[in-house]
Motif scaffolding. Structure first.
Motif, mmCIF file in Angstrom:
data_model
loop_
_atom_site.group_PDB
_atom_site.id
_atom_site.type_symbol
_atom_site.label_atom_id
_atom_site.label_comp_id
_atom_site.label_asym_id
_atom_site.label_seq_id
_atom_site.Cartn_x
_atom_site.Cartn_y
_atom_site.Cartn_z
ATOM 1 N N ARG A 86 0.821 -1.218 0.000
ATOM 2 C CA ARG A 86 0.000 0.000 0.000
ATOM 3 C C ARG A 86 0.853 1.265 0.000
ATOM 4 N NH1 ARG A 86 -4.867 0.528 3.523
ATOM 5 N NH2 ARG A 86 -5.211 2.022 1.851
ATOM 6 N N ASP A 87 2.128 1.114 -0.336
ATOM 7 C CA ASP A 87 3.031 2.269 -0.327
ATOM 8 C C ASP A 87 2.992 3.060 -1.637
ATOM 9 O OD1 ASP A 87 3.978 2.075 2.226
ATOM 10 O OD2 ASP A 87 5.935 1.231 1.686
ATOM 11 N N VAL A 88 3.274 4.335 -1.481
ATOM 12 C CA VAL A 88 3.411 5.232 -2.621
ATOM 13 C C VAL A 88 4.816 5.838 -2.557
ATOM 14 C CG1 VAL A 88 2.594 7.396 -3.646
ATOM 15 C CG2 VAL A 88 0.953 5.781 -2.637
ATOM 16 N N VAL A 141 4.239 11.085 -7.989
ATOM 17 C CA VAL A 141 4.324 9.663 -7.685
ATOM 18 C C VAL A 141 5.198 8.985 -8.739
ATOM 19 C CG1 VAL A 141 3.008 7.512 -7.488
ATOM 20 C CG2 VAL A 141 2.056 9.672 -6.577
ATOM 21 N N VAL A 168 3.942 2.789 -7.253
ATOM 22 C CA VAL A 168 2.965 2.458 -6.204
ATOM 23 C C VAL A 168 2.986 0.955 -5.945
ATOM 24 C CG1 VAL A 168 1.452 4.403 -6.754
ATOM 25 C CG2 VAL A 168 1.050 2.187 -7.835
ATOM 26 N N VAL A 171 -2.280 -0.306 -3.959
ATOM 27 C CA VAL A 171 -2.613 1.126 -3.939
ATOM 28 C C VAL A 171 -3.711 1.414 -4.955
ATOM 29 C CG1 VAL A 171 -1.747 3.433 -4.516
ATOM 30 C CG2 VAL A 171 -0.387 1.892 -3.071
ATOM 31 N N ARG A 182 -5.538 4.735 -4.916
ATOM 32 C CA ARG A 182 -5.845 6.157 -5.083
ATOM 33 C C ARG A 182 -4.776 6.929 -5.847
ATOM 34 N NH1 ARG A 182 -5.244 7.970 -0.254
ATOM 35 N NH2 ARG A 182 -5.984 10.064 -0.707
ATOM 36 N N PHE A 183 -3.632 6.303 -6.075
ATOM 37 C CA PHE A 183 -2.546 6.985 -6.776
ATOM 38 C C PHE A 183 -1.967 6.094 -7.865
ATOM 39 C CE2 PHE A 183 -2.767 9.054 -2.667
ATOM 40 C CZ PHE A 183 -2.636 10.394 -2.995
ATOM 41 N N THR A 219 2.923 5.281 3.152
ATOM 42 C CA THR A 219 1.717 4.468 2.966
ATOM 43 C C THR A 219 0.569 5.336 2.424
ATOM 44 O OG1 THR A 219 0.268 2.861 4.025
ATOM 45 C CG2 THR A 219 0.915 4.776 5.343
ATOM 46 N N GLU A 220 -0.166 4.762 1.487
ATOM 47 C CA GLU A 220 -1.168 5.492 0.722
ATOM 48 C C GLU A 220 -2.078 6.401 1.554
ATOM 49 O OE1 GLU A 220 -4.505 4.322 -2.623
ATOM 50 O OE2 GLU A 220 -4.102 2.867 -1.043
ATOM 51 N N ASP A 221 -2.518 5.892 2.716
ATOM 52 C CA ASP A 221 -3.487 6.639 3.508
ATOM 53 C C ASP A 221 -2.942 7.963 4.038
ATOM 54 O OD1 ASP A 221 -5.262 4.620 3.075
ATOM 55 O OD2 ASP A 221 -4.987 3.669 5.033
#
Lengths: 354, 354
Positions: free
Chosen positions: A29-31, A69, A72, A76, A78-79, A138-140
């Protein structure tokens, strides 16, 4: 391998030569973000100097981060690569407590993970901040940045912006209200712009008479010199809300006197012991003294969207990474209008020269 | 001619012999009340001793007044002779400012007229309080008292009661909330009773371990000894609301630590300079420190009706007027459960004996 600028010793404001390090592997879930600009917050200087006695070295400061970005993780949603993105003062929290569930991650009951000088929740490693060419978050805890903005001027929104926006929103500042902003630095200049954009009548309150023209240019409708006893007396109980950005211990009573019945003074800078003031300064007019720090993820996103819609951006001086030492020296004197922002393209040159 | 007990000199806690004086003539909207009981507030002692340097002598204290109407002016519509009535801490205000129009006469923008040691708005004469057989007050500042209550126990509602009721209401204390009441004196005991009657879980917080049983008897669900560091640490961020009744300068930080995110500590006793505390005690969890004094006329009436409906009355020791000197001595030591109330029938005997 990432390139960054770090600081090695408690008393050295001189940065180490640029060094490389490995950020954590990209988790699902990392960006990963290629950093374009990173703002220079006064707390960067506090950490570099170990003013608060809790700096982990080498320290890589920076928590006003914008960029694009670059990659991802598999989960993930959202990005995607190429998106504009931003990271502010926190990169993780427990995500499960009442505060986190309310979107108030900055008040996480088990403590947020700060963007630098924090501790990664999985590895226990110290977090490293935005004076770097890349960051993995992390994405959040990554924010969307609308296209078409001057990114250097977006960076300071991530700390100076949200630190002032959050209390202005929480205490419901808006049209018809009289708002005083105490102190015209990185936070204060955003406070003026944001309170004005929210429709309030804004007064800049400062000890520096020479700031009157600048305050007006930022959008302040009025100017109040706090060293002018007559002017202060004339403004007794004038304000619905006073946002106090003074970053050091001081006497809050003169500003409390400016607040009207049921009004509030909110501290966002002074975390040290305040000078003694009488309970009557609160009780006789049912006033509130409160404090606030940064903002949660939903509110920071709201701020970015608000600023994009209104064209409210920070006023900043863009510097190359190599000038950080001089920038700190000027910052310590309050000599900046109103935020230094590092152009991270300069890091490659600095690294090559080293 | 009225009979009263007054005090003549700054350092004398000894009352003068009872003396007679003339209250103002009954104005068209005035209500004359035969006083049945008058509570003894700690501020009576402060005024008698001139602790605040603003006592006008002879001083006739007393602002927790209940009795029966003896006469009314020609234009009085809400009272008639024989009605139960009460007078609290204020007997007039400008009635025209934003505070007064909002029913917040205690925060009158041009200053309320206090029941004693105030200044009559028409004559400029000093106001004289409830240690007297009668009082004359303009109708708008006279409260209705439901029949059938123990009037001695009603009297302290007019100051100790409303001083705690008003902040509990203003900060919306109710079921599901955890409320701490700091200090178990005249104010604190009413705070416990009222917060419990409002449906909150109430904790008495005090330095006196011997008060645990009493606190429970008053309705406190829990007891927290503020000198017990472990117990205090266990209650960190436990309370939604802390009502602090400590009447002297002290360190509010230990009580601030008990308040949860977005919670408030409200001071109703400590009007002197507070010990220094750090801004971080507020900012790190967006906490509020506020203050409050007594209450306005509509809210005081609401309190009297609330107490009548719930059977919430003060715990008091009824004394004859002749024992005021000893009562003050005990009050100064905190040796009263929880309010002395003067039985005004005793004044006639004292006057006859003098």
């Amino acid at each position: 391998m990432f390139q960054c600028i770090g600081f090695a010793a408690a008393d050295a404001a001189t940065p180490m030569a640029p060094f490389s390090f490995t950020r954590r592997d990209l988790r699902p879930r990392d960006v990963a973000i290629d950093i374009a600009f990173c703002g220079v917050c006064h707390s960067d200087l506090h950490y570099v100097r170990n003013d608060w006695g809790r700096t982990v070295y080498p320290c890589v400061p920076g928590h006003e981060i914008v960029g694009r970005v670059s990659a991802v993780g598999a989960e993930v949603s959202r990005f995607k690569a190429g998106d504009l993105a931003a990271v502010g003062c926190l990169v993780d929290s427990c995500r499960d407590c009442s505060s986190c569930r309310a979107g108030l991650e900055q008040y996480c009951n088990t403590r947020m993970v700060t963007t630098y000088n924090g501790k990664d929740r999985e590895t226990g490693e110290p977090t490293l901040g935005g004076y770097s060419d890349r960051i993995v978050v992390t994405e959040d805890f990554v924010l969307r940045v609308p296209e078409g903005l001057d990114l250097a001027r977006v960076a300071p929104l991530l700390c100076a912006g949200i630190t002032t926006y959050s209390p202005l929103r929480h205490w419901k500042v808006g049209p018809g209200q009289k708002v005083g902003i105490v102190g015209l630095g990185g936070l204060g200049h955003m406070g003026v712009k944001l309170a004005a954009a929210m429709g309030a009548e804004v007064t800049m309150i400062t000890t520096s008479p020479e700031k009157e023209r600048d305050a007006a240019a930022l959008g302040a409708h009025k100017f109040l010199l706090s060293t002018d006893a007559d002017a202060m007396a004339k403004h007794a109980e004038y304000f619905d809300f006073v946002l106090n950005t003074i970053p050091v211990s001081h006497d809050v009573a003169p500003y409390m006197a400016l607040v009207k019945l049921d009004g509030a003074q909110v501290l966002v800078g002074a975390l040290d012991p305040l000078k003694p003031f009488p309970g009557s300064a609160l009780a006789y007019r049912r006033k509130t003294l409160a404090g606030s720090i940064i903002g949660g993820l939903p509110e920071t996103q709201e701020l970015l969207d608000f600023c994009a819609a209104r064209g409210v951006l920070a006023d900043c001086e863009t510097i190359p990474m190599g000038e950080i030492e001089g920038a700190y020296a000027r910052l310590a004197k309050g000599d900046v209008k109103y935020r230094f922002v590092i152009d991270m393209a300069s890091l490659k040159g600095a690294a090559a020269a080293a």
